[in-house]
Scaffold this motif. Structure first.
Motif, mmCIF file in Angstrom:
data_model
loop_
_atom_site.group_PDB
_atom_site.id
_atom_site.type_symbol
_atom_site.label_atom_id
_atom_site.label_comp_id
_atom_site.label_asym_id
_atom_site.label_seq_id
_atom_site.Cartn_x
_atom_site.Cartn_y
_atom_site.Cartn_z
ATOM 1 N N ILE A 82 -11.981 -5.266 5.957
ATOM 2 C CA ILE A 82 -10.726 -4.767 6.526
ATOM 3 C C ILE A 82 -9.973 -5.892 7.239
ATOM 4 C CG2 ILE A 82 -9.785 -3.317 8.367
ATOM 5 C CD1 ILE A 82 -11.827 -1.208 7.588
ATOM 6 N N THR A 83 -10.698 -6.752 7.970
ATOM 7 C CA THR A 83 -10.050 -7.854 8.678
ATOM 8 C C THR A 83 -9.386 -8.805 7.698
ATOM 9 O OG1 THR A 83 -11.761 -7.688 10.384
ATOM 10 C CG2 THR A 83 -10.375 -9.649 10.414
ATOM 11 N N LEU A 84 -10.074 -9.094 6.593
ATOM 12 C CA LEU A 84 -9.474 -9.935 5.549
ATOM 13 C C LEU A 84 -8.187 -9.309 5.032
ATOM 14 C CD1 LEU A 84 -12.392 -11.218 3.270
ATOM 15 C CD2 LEU A 84 -10.732 -12.596 4.522
ATOM 16 N N LEU A 85 -8.251 -8.023 4.758
ATOM 17 C CA LEU A 85 -7.075 -7.323 4.234
ATOM 18 C C LEU A 85 -5.930 -7.335 5.245
ATOM 19 C CD1 LEU A 85 -5.790 -5.447 2.048
ATOM 20 C CD2 LEU A 85 -6.720 -3.524 3.364
ATOM 21 N N LEU A 86 -6.220 -6.998 6.506
ATOM 22 C CA LEU A 86 -5.175 -6.850 7.508
ATOM 23 C C LEU A 86 -4.477 -8.165 7.835
ATOM 24 C CD1 LEU A 86 -6.856 -4.310 9.952
ATOM 25 C CD2 LEU A 86 -4.991 -3.878 8.347
ATOM 26 N N ASN A 87 -5.175 -9.288 7.705
ATOM 27 C CA ASN A 87 -4.543 -10.573 7.970
ATOM 28 C C ASN A 87 -3.898 -11.183 6.729
ATOM 29 O OD1 ASN A 87 -4.825 -11.016 10.755
ATOM 30 N ND2 ASN A 87 -6.926 -11.719 10.545
ATOM 31 N N SER A 88 -3.772 -10.395 5.670
ATOM 32 C CA SER A 88 -3.181 -10.898 4.431
ATOM 33 C C SER A 88 -1.664 -10.790 4.453
ATOM 34 C CB SER A 88 -3.724 -10.113 3.226
ATOM 35 O OG SER A 88 -3.246 -8.770 3.261
ATOM 36 N N LYS A 89 -1.017 -11.544 3.573
ATOM 37 C CA LYS A 89 0.430 -11.481 3.423
ATOM 38 C C LYS A 89 0.855 -10.082 2.975
ATOM 39 C CE LYS A 89 4.660 -13.063 2.974
ATOM 40 N NZ LYS A 89 5.496 -13.377 4.166
ATOM 41 N N TYR A 90 0.031 -9.449 2.170
ATOM 42 C CA TYR A 90 0.333 -8.088 1.697
ATOM 43 C C TYR A 90 0.536 -7.137 2.868
ATOM 44 C CZ TYR A 90 -1.190 -3.349 0.448
ATOM 45 O OH TYR A 90 -1.313 -1.977 0.347
ATOM 46 N N VAL A 91 -0.392 -7.143 3.819
ATOM 47 C CA VAL A 91 -0.283 -6.225 4.956
ATOM 48 C C VAL A 91 0.865 -6.626 5.868
ATOM 49 C CG1 VAL A 91 -1.449 -5.430 7.054
ATOM 50 C CG2 VAL A 91 -2.657 -5.419 4.879
ATOM 51 N N MET A 92 1.152 -7.906 5.989
ATOM 52 C CA MET A 92 2.294 -8.319 6.801
ATOM 53 C C MET A 92 3.586 -7.700 6.257
ATOM 54 S SD MET A 92 1.002 -10.044 9.255
ATOM 55 C CE MET A 92 -0.502 -9.057 9.077
ATOM 56 N N GLU A 93 3.695 -7.629 4.916
ATOM 57 C CA GLU A 93 4.871 -7.007 4.309
ATOM 58 C C GLU A 93 4.846 -5.491 4.496
ATOM 59 O OE1 GLU A 93 7.553 -8.575 3.023
ATOM 60 O OE2 GLU A 93 6.541 -10.351 3.819
ATOM 61 N N VAL A 94 3.666 -4.889 4.387
ATOM 62 C CA VAL A 94 3.537 -3.446 4.603
ATOM 63 C C VAL A 94 3.925 -3.085 6.027
ATOM 64 C CG1 VAL A 94 1.873 -1.548 4.800
ATOM 65 C CG2 VAL A 94 1.804 -3.056 2.812
ATOM 66 N N MET A 95 3.530 -3.914 7.003
ATOM 67 C CA MET A 95 3.827 -3.618 8.395
ATOM 68 C C MET A 95 5.321 -3.637 8.668
ATOM 69 S SD MET A 95 0.988 -2.837 9.692
ATOM 70 C CE MET A 95 1.462 -2.705 11.391
ATOM 71 N N LYS A 96 6.081 -4.402 7.903
ATOM 72 C CA LYS A 96 7.536 -4.398 8.068
ATOM 73 C C LYS A 96 8.125 -3.042 7.673
ATOM 74 C CE LYS A 96 8.001 -9.349 7.086
ATOM 75 N NZ LYS A 96 8.528 -10.365 6.136
ATOM 76 N N VAL A 97 7.380 -2.295 6.879
ATOM 77 C CA VAL A 97 7.824 -0.979 6.426
ATOM 78 C C VAL A 97 7.365 0.104 7.395
ATOM 79 C CG1 VAL A 97 7.634 0.739 4.584
ATOM 80 C CG2 VAL A 97 7.813 -1.698 4.016
ATOM 81 N N VAL A 98 6.063 0.130 7.709
ATOM 82 C CA VAL A 98 5.516 1.220 8.524
ATOM 83 C C VAL A 98 5.688 0.977 10.020
ATOM 84 C CG1 VAL A 98 3.842 1.840 6.739
ATOM 85 C CG2 VAL A 98 3.181 0.213 8.512
ATOM 86 N N ALA A 99 5.875 -0.294 10.433
ATOM 87 C CA ALA A 99 6.071 -0.619 11.853
ATOM 88 C C ALA A 99 7.252 -1.569 11.975
ATOM 89 C CB ALA A 99 4.807 -1.250 12.432
ATOM 90 N N PRO A 100 8.485 -1.062 11.820
ATOM 91 C CA PRO A 100 9.663 -1.942 11.779
ATOM 92 C C PRO A 100 10.017 -2.590 13.111
ATOM 93 C CG PRO A 100 10.319 0.368 11.748
ATOM 94 C CD PRO A 100 8.823 0.348 11.612
ATOM 95 N N THR A 101 9.437 -2.116 14.207
ATOM 96 C CA THR A 101 9.671 -2.759 15.502
ATOM 97 C C THR A 101 8.526 -3.727 15.774
ATOM 98 O OG1 THR A 101 8.458 -1.082 16.764
ATOM 99 C CG2 THR A 101 10.781 -0.645 16.296
ATOM 100 N N LEU A 102 8.404 -4.204 17.007
ATOM 101 C CA LEU A 102 7.329 -5.120 17.377
ATOM 102 C C LEU A 102 6.144 -4.375 17.981
ATOM 103 C CD1 LEU A 102 9.459 -7.997 18.955
ATOM 104 C CD2 LEU A 102 8.610 -7.785 16.608
ATOM 105 N N HIS A 103 6.091 -3.066 17.769
ATOM 106 C CA HIS A 103 5.042 -2.216 18.327
ATOM 107 C C HIS A 103 4.081 -1.824 17.204
ATOM 108 C CE1 HIS A 103 2.999 0.939 20.507
ATOM 109 N NE2 HIS A 103 3.724 0.710 21.582
ATOM 110 N N PHE A 104 2.859 -2.366 17.240
ATOM 111 C CA PHE A 104 1.876 -2.097 16.186
ATOM 112 C C PHE A 104 0.894 -1.034 16.660
ATOM 113 C CE2 PHE A 104 3.434 -6.440 15.584
ATOM 114 C CZ PHE A 104 3.946 -6.322 14.302
ATOM 115 N N HIS A 105 1.444 0.152 16.866
ATOM 116 C CA HIS A 105 0.638 1.274 17.332
ATOM 117 C C HIS A 105 -0.439 1.611 16.306
ATOM 118 C CE1 HIS A 105 -0.337 5.467 18.450
ATOM 119 N NE2 HIS A 105 -0.018 5.081 19.665
#
Length: 365
Positions: free
Chosen positions: A292-315
């Protein structure tokens, strides 16, 4: 607002959007220039879903910052008051990064270039993404990931941790307290009680750092946190602290800070830590946590986070929406072990690490 415009009540601008729909005859069209926040923020989710279900976005120009002196950006759109069915809308994105500020002439030049950031998207694709954000720039493969993947919250045990209600009282930097009264390696609450220690490592998020680190604080969790649990209830009142999800305390985890100035950073934590309400954490087997840590620190998840967490709050609720494909079990954990080892060596070179041994420059002298 709540009674007249229930789906648009979050903001006056979205109430006007609902009103525009109501004033438009069936089959007619309406248009507006507005702030873009309604396109992605959770507070506008009901309004977006209602719009996507009952109307058709014909075209949209996402202008970014610089038009009309707006510091928040602006978006212009035309909507038909008909059900979209399988129709495709046309979208233009006249910027690369949200922070870009351009002159009006520069934006006009981009608009006249019909090949620049031009997208055609089927409206039903937005509904497949949690919260139905209007993320027209996502590739087809990225949109499909939400359909075929399982939410991270179904794969790992994601939990918030302790809220002490008074960090100044219950937290210390690890070097401020007696080493003989600190236990760094307990693996359970029972072991922590048996240790007789007062201070235990505390994960409270911290600065941007991937893979490993931010081991700064210790927590007064003596006698299984008796003082914290009773804080505020000494005279018969209700406890001010929230010792939530205590079954996960002292367990290995993957963790991240809930607020960041940029992208999220995910770290592996060994056993021994109590986690804070701002040090959001995921739990599971060691192998799963590494993958999971490998996945979450990937470029893929960084792009996903721009969709599901558009602010600077990573709830934790946003991170839990990250789609995880079934192939996650094939991710090589040896890669993660190498990244964590390197990050740990870097962390331990600092005198503020409790594993610090010597200054490397002095060692070379």
């Amino acid at each position: 607002m709540k009674d007249e415009y229930p789906t648009g009540k979050a903001d006056l601008m979205t109430a006007f959007m609902v009103l525009a729909q109501e004033l438009t005859v069936r089959g007619g069209s309406w248009a507006m220039i507005n702030l873009p926040s309604w396109m992605s923020l959770k507070s506008f989710e009901a309004m977006r879903q209602d719009l996507l279900e009952k109307q058709r976005i014909v075209s949209m120009v996402h202008l970014g910052r610089g038009i009309f002196g707006s510091d928040f950006g602006s978006v212009a759109f035309v909507i038909d008051n008909v059900v979209a069915k399988e129709s495709r809308g046309t979208y233009r994105r006249l910027f690369e990064q949200h922070v870009d500020v351009r002159s009006v002439s520069a934006i006009e030049s981009l608009f006249r270039d019909s090949t620049y950031n031009n997208y055609e998207v089927q409206q039903s694709d937005f509904a497949a993404i949690p919260g139905s954000p209007i993320v027209y720039w996502l590739s087809e493969k990225m949109r499909r990931a939400f359909s075929i993947g399982r939410p991270l919250s179904d794969v790992a045990n994601l939990r918030q941790g302790l809220a002490t209600a008074d960090n100044n009282r219950f937290l210390r930097l690890w070097w401020e307290v007696s080493d003989t009264r600190t236990a760094f390696t307990c693996t359970s609450r029972e072991e922590a009680v048996a240790s007789g220690a007062r201070w235990f490592p505390y994960n409270k998020g911290g600065e941007f750092r991937k893979w490993y680190g931010n081991h700064d604080y210790v927590l007064n969790w003596e006698h299984d946190g008796t003082e914290i649990r009773n804080f505020g209830a000494e005279n018969g009142g209700r406890p001010r602290s929230r010792a939530q999800n205590t079954s996960t305390y002292f367990s290995p985890s993957v963790s991240w800070s809930d607020i960041s100035s940029g992208e999220a950073a995910f770290r592996r934590f060994p056993a021994g830590f109590v986690h804070d309400s701002t040090g959001h954490s995921g739990f599971g087997s060691e192998t799963l946590l590494n993958q999971i840590t490998l996945l979450l620190n990937s470029k893929y998840v960084m792009e996903v986070m721009k969709v599901v967490a558009p602010t600077l709050h990573f709830h934790i609720g946003y991170v839990g929406l990250v789609p995880v494909a079934s192939g996650i079990e094939r991710l090589p954990t040896s890669t993660l072990e190498t990244m964590v080892e390197r990050a740990q060596r870097d962390w331990d070179l600092s005198e503020t690490s409790w594993n610090y041994e010597h200054n490397p420059l002095v060692a070379l002298a």
